[in-house]
Write a protein that holds these residues in place. Sequence first.
Motif, PDB file in Angstrom:
ATOM      1  N   GLU A 156     -18.025 -16.662  17.786  1.00 13.05           N
ATOM      2  CA  GLU A 156     -18.883 -17.224  16.735  1.00 13.05           C
ATOM      3  C   GLU A 156     -19.832 -16.144  16.220  1.00 13.05           C
ATOM      4  O   GLU A 156     -20.505 -15.464  17.000  1.00 13.05           O
ATOM      5  N   ASP A 158     -22.708 -15.895  13.004  1.00 14.85           N
ATOM      6  CA  ASP A 158     -23.325 -16.605  11.871  1.00 14.85           C
ATOM      7  C   ASP A 158     -23.673 -15.635  10.744  1.00 14.85           C
ATOM      8  O   ASP A 158     -23.580 -14.397  10.899  1.00 14.85           O
ATOM      9  N   LYS A 159     -24.080 -16.173   9.592  1.00 17.65           N
ATOM     10  CA  LYS A 159     -24.342 -15.356   8.398  1.00 17.65           C
ATOM     11  C   LYS A 159     -25.502 -14.389   8.619  1.00 17.65           C
ATOM     12  O   LYS A 159     -25.448 -13.230   8.193  1.00 17.65           O
ATOM     13  N   LYS A 160     -26.544 -14.851   9.295  1.00 22.93           N
ATOM     14  CA  LYS A 160     -27.727 -14.011   9.527  1.00 22.93           C
ATOM     15  C   LYS A 160     -27.348 -12.724  10.251  1.00 22.93           C
ATOM     16  O   LYS A 160     -27.751 -11.619   9.847  1.00 22.93           O
ATOM     17  N   PRO A 194     -19.130 -14.296   8.381  1.00 24.07           N
ATOM     18  CA  PRO A 194     -19.519 -15.415   9.259  1.00 24.07           C
ATOM     19  C   PRO A 194     -18.287 -16.252   9.575  1.00 24.07           C
ATOM     20  O   PRO A 194     -17.561 -16.653   8.671  1.00 24.07           O
ATOM     21  N   LYS A 196     -16.217 -18.708  12.989  1.00 26.21           N
ATOM     22  CA  LYS A 196     -16.062 -19.119  14.380  1.00 26.21           C
ATOM     23  C   LYS A 196     -14.647 -19.639  14.582  1.00 26.21           C
ATOM     24  O   LYS A 196     -14.019 -20.165  13.662  1.00 26.21           O
TER      25      LYS A 196
END
Length: 260
Positions: A156, A158-160, A194, A196
């Motif tokens: 996974e 994420d965008k951040k 991003p 997962k």
Amino acid sequence: PAKLAGKKETGSSAEIIVEEFEGKICKGYIKTRNPRIGTKLIFGKYNAEIIDENEEMFTIRFDENIKSIMKKIGQLPMPPYVKRKLEKNSQYQTVYSKKKGSIAAPTAGLHFTKKLLSKIRKKGVKIAKVCLHVDFGTFLPVRDINKKTLHKEYFEVDKKNADLINKRKGRLFVVGTTSVRTLESVNKNGKIIPKKGKTEIFIKPGYKFKTKIDGLITNFHLPKSTLLMLVSAFIGRKKLLKAYKTAIKNKYRFFSFGDV
């Protein structure tokens, strides 16, 4: 606590490393003599039966909810070469872990304390976080170097954190082979996206890296392991052998609780 220790109905010892579960059904690796479909297992007051087999992964049906059973009698799974008993489970856990699901610690991360991470941040280093749930297959020796895929592991990003990696101005140092496997699984056209899911990627000598990684922080790994092959793919066989010769000469510690 994903390890269940018990015995077969016949009396010989049996262990299950639970990979995934839902209700009374789980999938995992079994350590016992001649496990097969129909084999009955006993874990304390709980009964189970092997109902399916796919290569080295077994499907087991219990008489009660697996999550409840693991909470009551589950143990921390440890690499087979770790013989000493830990005083606390937290000794085999990174200080920054958050998501449940991995059956083993990403051991390169064990070297980082909260104090060390604070010092790193104060130097202006930005820290991006990715997630990969280590599968028990990580500890199994490679039987076929020519195979194209490996055991599946959940990841996974994420965008951040993807943006943090993509917009970096300095060098990229990756902590652990698990992080490398994650980045290569979410790299599209040279950018971290991003995403997962589950990855089967097999990084071995000859692999062409998509992510520009400037440095890898990793432990000294077991022979014939996929982890060792990944490091060899990254730095080359000659440099790898030189590093391990130096480690042996200077009596560095190897494996999960070893040096980097």
